[in-house]
Design a protein around this motif. Structure first.
Motif, PDB file in Angstrom:
ATOM      1  N   PHE A 105     -12.586  -4.670   2.520  1.00 32.28           N
ATOM      2  CA  PHE A 105     -11.659  -3.749   1.868  1.00 32.28           C
ATOM      3  C   PHE A 105     -11.875  -2.316   2.364  1.00 32.28           C
ATOM      4  N   LEU A 106     -13.127  -1.900   2.442  1.00 28.80           N
ATOM      5  CA  LEU A 106     -13.430  -0.539   2.868  1.00 28.80           C
ATOM      6  C   LEU A 106     -13.042  -0.320   4.326  1.00 28.80           C
ATOM      7  N   GLU A 107     -13.271  -1.325   5.151  1.00 31.12           N
ATOM      8  CA  GLU A 107     -12.917  -1.209   6.572  1.00 31.12           C
ATOM      9  C   GLU A 107     -11.414  -1.036   6.746  1.00 31.12           C
ATOM     10  N   ARG A 108     -10.633  -1.799   6.006  1.00 33.68           N
ATOM     11  CA  ARG A 108      -9.172  -1.696   6.136  1.00 33.68           C
ATOM     12  C   ARG A 108      -8.662  -0.389   5.523  1.00 33.68           C
ATOM     13  N   TYR A 109      -9.279   0.062   4.449  1.00 35.31           N
ATOM     14  CA  TYR A 109      -8.903   1.365   3.880  1.00 35.31           C
ATOM     15  C   TYR A 109      -9.155   2.471   4.890  1.00 35.31           C
ATOM     16  N   ASN A 110     -10.328   2.459   5.513  1.00 36.59           N
ATOM     17  CA  ASN A 110     -10.655   3.499   6.488  1.00 36.59           C
ATOM     18  C   ASN A 110      -9.654   3.516   7.637  1.00 36.59           C
ATOM     19  N   LYS A 158       0.589  15.351   0.985  1.00 37.01           N
ATOM     20  CA  LYS A 158      -0.678  14.783   0.504  1.00 37.01           C
ATOM     21  C   LYS A 158      -0.463  13.720  -0.579  1.00 37.01           C
ATOM     22  N   GLU A 159       0.589  13.884  -1.414  1.00 34.59           N
ATOM     23  CA  GLU A 159       0.827  12.905  -2.478  1.00 34.59           C
ATOM     24  C   GLU A 159       1.157  11.538  -1.891  1.00 34.59           C
ATOM     25  N   VAL A 160       1.897  11.533  -0.790  1.00 30.85           N
ATOM     26  CA  VAL A 160       2.225  10.271  -0.113  1.00 30.85           C
ATOM     27  C   VAL A 160       0.975   9.680   0.529  1.00 30.85           C
ATOM     28  N   LEU A 161       0.219  10.516   1.200  1.00 31.25           N
ATOM     29  CA  LEU A 161      -1.015  10.058   1.834  1.00 31.25           C
ATOM     30  C   LEU A 161      -1.934   9.401   0.808  1.00 31.25           C
ATOM     31  N   PHE A 212      -3.865   3.425  -0.185  1.00 32.47           N
ATOM     32  CA  PHE A 212      -4.288   2.316  -1.040  1.00 32.47           C
ATOM     33  C   PHE A 212      -3.255   1.193  -1.021  1.00 32.47           C
ATOM     34  N   ALA A 213      -1.979   1.528  -1.034  1.00 31.83           N
ATOM     35  CA  ALA A 213      -0.927   0.512  -1.016  1.00 31.83           C
ATOM     36  C   ALA A 213      -0.996  -0.325   0.255  1.00 31.83           C
ATOM     37  N   LEU A 214      -1.194   0.342   1.403  1.00 33.18           N
ATOM     38  CA  LEU A 214      -1.270  -0.386   2.667  1.00 33.18           C
ATOM     39  C   LEU A 214      -2.503  -1.286   2.712  1.00 33.18           C
ATOM     40  N   THR A 215      -3.612  -0.795   2.172  1.00 33.15           N
ATOM     41  CA  THR A 215      -4.842  -1.596   2.158  1.00 33.15           C
ATOM     42  C   THR A 215      -4.682  -2.824   1.279  1.00 33.15           C
ATOM     43  N   GLU A 257      -2.639  -5.741   2.700  1.00 31.22           N
ATOM     44  CA  GLU A 257      -3.304  -6.625   3.659  1.00 31.22           C
ATOM     45  C   GLU A 257      -3.956  -7.823   2.974  1.00 31.22           C
ATOM     46  N   PHE A 258      -4.229  -7.684   1.686  1.00 30.56           N
ATOM     47  CA  PHE A 258      -4.837  -8.772   0.927  1.00 30.56           C
ATOM     48  C   PHE A 258      -3.809  -9.469   0.028  1.00 30.56           C
ATOM     49  N   GLY A 259      -2.553  -9.242   0.345  1.00 32.03           N
ATOM     50  CA  GLY A 259      -1.475  -9.904  -0.382  1.00 32.03           C
ATOM     51  C   GLY A 259      -1.189  -9.313  -1.749  1.00 32.03           C
ATOM     52  N   ILE A 260      -1.630  -8.086  -1.988  1.00 31.22           N
ATOM     53  CA  ILE A 260      -1.429  -7.437  -3.288  1.00 31.22           C
ATOM     54  C   ILE A 260      -0.370  -6.347  -3.145  1.00 31.22           C
ATOM     55  N   VAL A 261       0.738  -6.540  -3.832  1.00 35.49           N
ATOM     56  CA  VAL A 261       1.800  -5.530  -3.851  1.00 35.49           C
ATOM     57  C   VAL A 261       1.933  -5.056  -5.292  1.00 35.49           C
ATOM     58  N   ASP A 262       1.354  -3.913  -5.585  1.00 28.83           N
ATOM     59  CA  ASP A 262       1.300  -3.417  -6.963  1.00 28.83           C
ATOM     60  C   ASP A 262       1.261  -1.894  -6.917  1.00 28.83           C
ATOM     61  N   ASN A 263       2.419  -1.279  -7.081  1.00 29.58           N
ATOM     62  CA  ASN A 263       2.515   0.180  -6.961  1.00 29.58           C
ATOM     63  C   ASN A 263       1.696   0.905  -8.023  1.00 29.58           C
ATOM     64  N   LEU A 264       1.656   0.352  -9.227  1.00 27.70           N
ATOM     65  CA  LEU A 264       0.887   0.982 -10.296  1.00 27.70           C
ATOM     66  C   LEU A 264      -0.604   0.934  -9.980  1.00 27.70           C
ATOM     67  N   LEU A 265      -1.068  -0.206  -9.478  1.00 24.56           N
ATOM     68  CA  LEU A 265      -2.475  -0.335  -9.104  1.00 24.56           C
ATOM     69  C   LEU A 265      -2.821   0.652  -7.989  1.00 24.56           C
ATOM     70  N   SER A 266      -1.967   0.757  -6.997  1.00 24.97           N
ATOM     71  CA  SER A 266      -2.191   1.705  -5.895  1.00 24.97           C
ATOM     72  C   SER A 266      -2.298   3.125  -6.417  1.00 24.97           C
ATOM     73  N   SER A 267      -1.404   3.479  -7.333  1.00 27.97           N
ATOM     74  CA  SER A 267      -1.397   4.823  -7.899  1.00 27.97           C
ATOM     75  C   SER A 267      -2.639   5.089  -8.731  1.00 27.97           C
ATOM     76  N   ASN A 268      -3.038   4.112  -9.534  1.00 25.54           N
ATOM     77  CA  ASN A 268      -4.231   4.275 -10.372  1.00 25.54           C
ATOM     78  C   ASN A 268      -5.505   4.405  -9.525  1.00 25.54           C
ATOM     79  N   MET A 269      -5.590   3.606  -8.484  1.00 25.29           N
ATOM     80  CA  MET A 269      -6.755   3.674  -7.608  1.00 25.29           C
ATOM     81  C   MET A 269      -6.799   5.019  -6.882  1.00 25.29           C
ATOM     82  N   ALA A 270      -5.643   5.486  -6.456  1.00 26.00           N
ATOM     83  CA  ALA A 270      -5.561   6.784  -5.774  1.00 26.00           C
ATOM     84  C   ALA A 270      -6.008   7.909  -6.696  1.00 26.00           C
TER      85      ALA A 270
END
Length: 233
Positions: A48-53, A70-73, A78-81, A84-97
């Motif tokens: 996960f960390l490798e793909r995020y980087n 910067k808000e898009v970045l 997180f969304a792109l990372t 890659e693991f088959g997770i499409v969840d905009n809320l999760l991406s936003s919360n993690m960011a």
């Protein structure tokens, strides 16, 4: 041997003083656990960390070129990372960011001798920061790590309206600090961003080459650890 008498020293922050990699890994471990990513199909933390980087570096390049804000970045990496693991969840991406930019600057791991060298240099020179990081995040890092007291000015890319290695951010930093290029020294870890950027406005430079890989650096000086600044300056 010193080539000039310096009055102002400008430091990069991330990966020069503030140990970005160590602090980032600590932050990601907390996020990975909090959102139970292993249960959601992420096969390993390291993967996960490798793909995020990978995605983060790509998007930062777009940001430096002014192609994304910067808000898009922040969310997109997180969304792109996750995708890659088959997770499409905009809320999760936003919360993690949001968690990342909240938690990361609370980490306080610094490179060895950071406080000692800043104490030493602060008695002899005016010290400043020039950073491409997000303004609110960088100030939190400096405060939480106890570094703010050493610096006369902190110049961020958002404040300057330009990003390293653009000459404009270095010119802005010199103007803000009341310094002349010939009496100033830039210290950073990135050959292109810090060294060539400073060179473009006539500032001398110190490359902090922690991995000892930049044998052909164009920097005025090259060191492998911060403690070498005691004898250099």
């Amino acid at each position: 041997m010193k080539r000039k008498t310096y009055r102002h020293i400008f430091f990069d922050l991330d990966k020069t003083l503030w140990d970005f990699e160590t602090n980032s890994v600590e932050t990601f471990r907390e996020i990975f656990s909090k959102y139970r990513l292993a249960e959601k199909g992420v096969d390993s933390f390291d993967r996960f960390l490798e793909r995020y980087n990978y995605h983060n570096l790509m998007l930062w390049e777009f940001y430096r070129q002014g192609e994304i804000v910067k808000e898009v970045l922040n969310i997109r990496r997180f969304a792109l990372t996750l995708h890659e693991f088959g997770i499409v969840d905009n809320l999760l991406s936003s919360n993690m960011a949001n968690d990342y930019v909240t938690l990361s600057p609370t980490k306080t791991n610094l490179f060895p001798d950071t406080h000692a060298i800043l104490e030493y240099l602060g008695d002899k020179y005016k010290l400043h920061i020039i950073t491409n990081g997000f303004e609110e995040v960088q100030y939190k890092k400096l405060n939480n790590a106890g570094l703010m007291k050493y610096f006369t000015s902190v110049i961020t890319s958002e404040d300057a309206g330009a990003r390293k290695p653009e000459p404009r951010i270095f010119e802005y930093a010199l103007q803000r600090s009341g310094a002349e290029s010939e009496e100033s020294l830039m210290i950073g870890d990135d050959e292109e961003v810090d060294i060539l950027g400073a060179l473009s406005v006539g500032m001398d430079q110190v490359l902090v080459d922690y991995n000892g890989e930049a044998q052909d650096s164009k920097a005025t000086f090259r060191i492998c650890k911060l403690s070498e600044l005691f004898s250099l300056l």
